[in-house]
Design an enzyme around this catalytic site. Structure first.
Site, PDB file in Angstrom:
ATOM      1  N   ARG A  41       3.622  -1.887 -47.669  1.00  0.00           N
ATOM      2  CA  ARG A  41       4.328  -3.027 -48.241  1.00  0.00           C
ATOM      3  C   ARG A  41       5.448  -3.378 -47.274  1.00  0.00           C
ATOM      4  O   ARG A  41       5.984  -2.486 -46.615  1.00  0.00           O
ATOM      5  CB  ARG A  41       4.938  -2.645 -49.592  1.00  0.00           C
ATOM      6  CG  ARG A  41       3.949  -2.310 -50.664  1.00  0.00           C
ATOM      7  CD  ARG A  41       4.632  -2.294 -52.037  1.00  0.00           C
ATOM      8  NE  ARG A  41       5.820  -1.462 -52.058  1.00  0.00           N
ATOM      9  CZ  ARG A  41       5.827  -0.190 -52.422  1.00  0.00           C
ATOM     10  NH1 ARG A  41       4.700   0.399 -52.766  1.00  0.00           N
ATOM     11  NH2 ARG A  41       6.942   0.508 -52.434  1.00  0.00           N
TER      12      ARG A  41
ATOM     13  N   CYS B 169      35.498   8.953 -26.166  1.00  0.00           N
ATOM     14  CA  CYS B 169      34.656   8.667 -25.008  1.00  0.00           C
ATOM     15  C   CYS B 169      35.427   7.756 -24.061  1.00  0.00           C
ATOM     16  O   CYS B 169      36.521   7.293 -24.394  1.00  0.00           O
ATOM     17  CB  CYS B 169      33.341   8.033 -25.465  1.00  0.00           C
ATOM     18  SG  CYS B 169      33.457   6.272 -25.814  1.00  0.00           S
TER      19      CYS B 169
ATOM     20  N   CYS C 258      37.027   4.609 -25.465  1.00  0.00           N
ATOM     21  CA  CYS C 258      38.087   4.708 -26.475  1.00  0.00           C
ATOM     22  C   CYS C 258      39.442   4.314 -25.880  1.00  0.00           C
ATOM     23  O   CYS C 258      39.693   4.520 -24.686  1.00  0.00           O
ATOM     24  CB  CYS C 258      38.177   6.145 -27.000  1.00  0.00           C
ATOM     25  SG  CYS C 258      36.828   6.607 -28.092  1.00  0.00           S
TER      26      CYS C 258
ATOM     27  N   ASN D  43      30.457  -2.714 -15.298  1.00  0.00           N
ATOM     28  CA  ASN D  43      29.564  -1.614 -15.662  1.00  0.00           C
ATOM     29  C   ASN D  43      29.610  -0.570 -14.549  1.00  0.00           C
ATOM     30  O   ASN D  43      29.534  -0.910 -13.375  1.00  0.00           O
ATOM     31  CB  ASN D  43      28.135  -2.154 -15.839  1.00  0.00           C
ATOM     32  CG  ASN D  43      27.208  -1.141 -16.475  1.00  0.00           C
ATOM     33  OD1 ASN D  43      27.163   0.017 -16.081  1.00  0.00           O
ATOM     34  ND2 ASN D  43      26.461  -1.572 -17.474  1.00  0.00           N
TER      35      ASN D  43
ATOM     36  N   GLY E 157      18.196   1.329 -26.694  1.00  0.00           N
ATOM     37  CA  GLY E 157      18.626   1.314 -25.293  1.00  0.00           C
ATOM     38  C   GLY E 157      20.098   1.554 -25.058  1.00  0.00           C
ATOM     39  O   GLY E 157      20.562   1.470 -23.923  1.00  0.00           O
ATOM     40  N   ALA E 158      20.875   1.859 -26.103  1.00  0.00           N
ATOM     41  CA  ALA E 158      22.314   2.077 -25.907  1.00  0.00           C
ATOM     42  C   ALA E 158      22.552   3.480 -25.356  1.00  0.00           C
ATOM     43  O   ALA E 158      22.116   4.463 -25.946  1.00  0.00           O
ATOM     44  CB  ALA E 158      23.067   1.897 -27.214  1.00  0.00           C
TER      45      ALA E 158
ATOM     46  N   MET F 219      25.736   4.494 -24.606  1.00  0.00           N
ATOM     47  CA  MET F 219      27.046   4.882 -25.136  1.00  0.00           C
ATOM     48  C   MET F 219      27.054   4.504 -26.615  1.00  0.00           C
ATOM     49  O   MET F 219      26.658   3.396 -26.969  1.00  0.00           O
ATOM     50  CB  MET F 219      28.164   4.095 -24.446  1.00  0.00           C
ATOM     51  CG  MET F 219      28.285   4.321 -22.953  1.00  0.00           C
ATOM     52  SD  MET F 219      29.101   5.872 -22.548  1.00  0.00           S
ATOM     53  CE  MET F 219      30.807   5.473 -22.904  1.00  0.00           C
TER      54      MET F 219
ATOM     55  N   HIS G 257      29.775   4.209 -28.479  1.00  0.00           N
ATOM     56  CA  HIS G 257      30.945   3.362 -28.757  1.00  0.00           C
ATOM     57  C   HIS G 257      30.503   1.892 -28.706  1.00  0.00           C
ATOM     58  O   HIS G 257      29.861   1.460 -27.750  1.00  0.00           O
ATOM     59  CB  HIS G 257      32.024   3.658 -27.707  1.00  0.00           C
ATOM     60  CG  HIS G 257      33.357   3.075 -28.029  1.00  0.00           C
ATOM     61  ND1 HIS G 257      34.508   3.835 -28.111  1.00  0.00           N
ATOM     62  CD2 HIS G 257      33.737   1.809 -28.279  1.00  0.00           C
ATOM     63  CE1 HIS G 257      35.523   3.053 -28.397  1.00  0.00           C
ATOM     64  NE2 HIS G 257      35.080   1.805 -28.495  1.00  0.00           N
TER      65      HIS G 257
ATOM     66  N   HIS H 186      29.634  -1.649 -28.090  1.00  0.00           N
ATOM     67  CA  HIS H 186      29.808  -2.499 -26.902  1.00  0.00           C
ATOM     68  C   HIS H 186      28.606  -3.415 -26.740  1.00  0.00           C
ATOM     69  O   HIS H 186      27.560  -3.197 -27.360  1.00  0.00           O
ATOM     70  CB  HIS H 186      29.967  -1.641 -25.643  1.00  0.00           C
ATOM     71  CG  HIS H 186      28.712  -0.943 -25.211  1.00  0.00           C
ATOM     72  ND1 HIS H 186      28.212   0.169 -25.854  1.00  0.00           N
ATOM     73  CD2 HIS H 186      27.832  -1.211 -24.206  1.00  0.00           C
ATOM     74  CE1 HIS H 186      27.093   0.571 -25.267  1.00  0.00           C
ATOM     75  NE2 HIS H 186      26.829  -0.262 -24.266  1.00  0.00           N
TER      76      HIS H 186
HETATM   77 ZN    ZN Z   1      34.664   5.895 -27.787  1.00  0.00          ZN
END
Ligand code: ZN
Ligand code: ZN
EC number: 2.7.7.12
Length: 341
Positions: A34, A55, A58, A86, A170-171, A173, A175, A177
């Site tokens: 369903r 991280c 932050c 990047n 695909g992230a 990190m 945090h 973004h």
């Molecule tokens: Zn962070």
């Protein structure tokens, strides 16, 4: 958009042509039980974001990041948004601007371009949909400001804004973004979209997005935008957020419209989180090329595509460019309308 000439039978497959991206999609409901069973198996936050983690994104760890381009508010140690380079860019901003080879048969260019990261919040434990509508609006305004800056270079032809949320989307990190890649070429799927929209315009004199079919596909709307599941969605529970007004370029958004858009995006992200078990997702801003032909402005119309990552891309899709979607858009829209956020 074109409407179906045959009636939909819940159990039999149907092919629909996506007239924006110019591709066929196979709807095959028999492949799932369903539509409501179509939940993410693992929540995007289950393995990441334990509280208290810090991280490089932050606040206070700015020195661990690649160079900053700008922050919001400007020069403020208590920033809300930072746009940075990047650390592992796909393209290099150090290379010389390429010579314009438009129209030449050249099939190789130096890897010139810009790959930026937009840190959407100073707080590790906050995700985009936790922000207020104005806060998400400020993220959109930051994208616009950066696109306008990049667009001062004639060598930059297109800027792709996208967000990967969750490792499966695909992230790398956790945090919150998003990313922007500025390219010295117009990517093939953008050319295909423009070509398809031009063809519709040449045949009807109208913009294909202004004419988009809503009816039972509509999820919600705000002052300046509406959200719907597109008639020929490639992916289950794919959502588009579309300006009600004709506009070729995302970067023309003002602060009022950005906050309105922020409110609707927040709602859509909360809806997919609640109905689909907090799935990993991507969103992409589909806009028009920079320095394009003036005539493009009449038939190009930007929008945001949100794709919850519920099924992978496999051999058939890679081979044919035809996606198999197990959920009819009308059913997905109903499930997304049903939940109040
Ligand atoms: Zn962070
Ligand atoms: Zn339009």
């Amino acid at each position: 958009m074109s409407s179906s000439s045959t009636s939909k039978n819940q159990n039999s497959p149907q092919l629909r042509k996506d007239i924006i991206f110019n591709r066929w999609v196979i709807f095959s409901p028999a492949r799932s039980k369903r539509p409501s069973d179509f939940k993410s198996k693992s929540s995007s936050s289950s393995s990441s974001n334990p509280t208290g983690v810090r991280c490089p994104f932050c606040i206070g760890n700015e020195h661990q990041c690649a160079p900053e381009i700008f922050r919001v508010p400007d020069n403020n140690p208590n920033w809300k948004i930072r746009v940075i380079e990047n650390l592992y860019p796909a393209l290099s901003r150090e290379l010389a601007d390429p010579v314009d080879e438009t129209g030449s048969a050249s099939s190789v260019l130096d890897g010139f371009g810009f790959h930026d990261v937009v840190i959407e919040t100073p707080d590790h434990d906050v995700v985009l949909s936790d922000l207020e509508r104005e806060g998400i609006g400020e993220v959109f305004v930051a994208y616009c400001d950066r696109i306008l800056e990049l667009g001062k270079r004639n060598s930059i032809k297109y800027v792709q804004v996208f967000k990967n949320h969750g490792a499966a989307a695909g992230a790398s990190m956790s945090h919150s973004h998003s990313q922007m890649i500025a390219l010295p070429i117009i990517p093939p799927s953008v050319s295909a979209r423009l070509g398809s929209m031009k063809e519709y315009f040449d045949q009807t004199g109208k913009c294909s997005i202004c004419e988009i079919q809503q009816e039972d596909l509509l999820i919600d709307s705000s002052t300046y935008f509406f959200s719907l599941v597109p008639y020929a969605a490639s992916f289950p529970f794919e959502i588009w957020i579309v300006p009600r007004y004709h506009s070729a370029h995302f970067h023309e958004l003002d602060a009022e419209k950005a906050a309105d858009l922020g409110g609707l995006l927040k709602q859509m992200l909360r809806k997919i989180s609640l109905q689909l078990n907090d799935p990993p997702f991507n969103f992409m801003i589909h806009t028009s090329p920079l320095h394009g032909d003036e005539s493009e402005l009449a038939y190009t119309h930007w929008f945001i595509q949100i794709v919850p990552q519920l099924i992978g891309t496999a051999g058939f899709e890679l081979a044919t460019g035809c996606y198999i979607n197990p959920v009819f858009p009308e059913d997905a829209a109903k499930i997304l309308r049903e939940v109040n956020v």
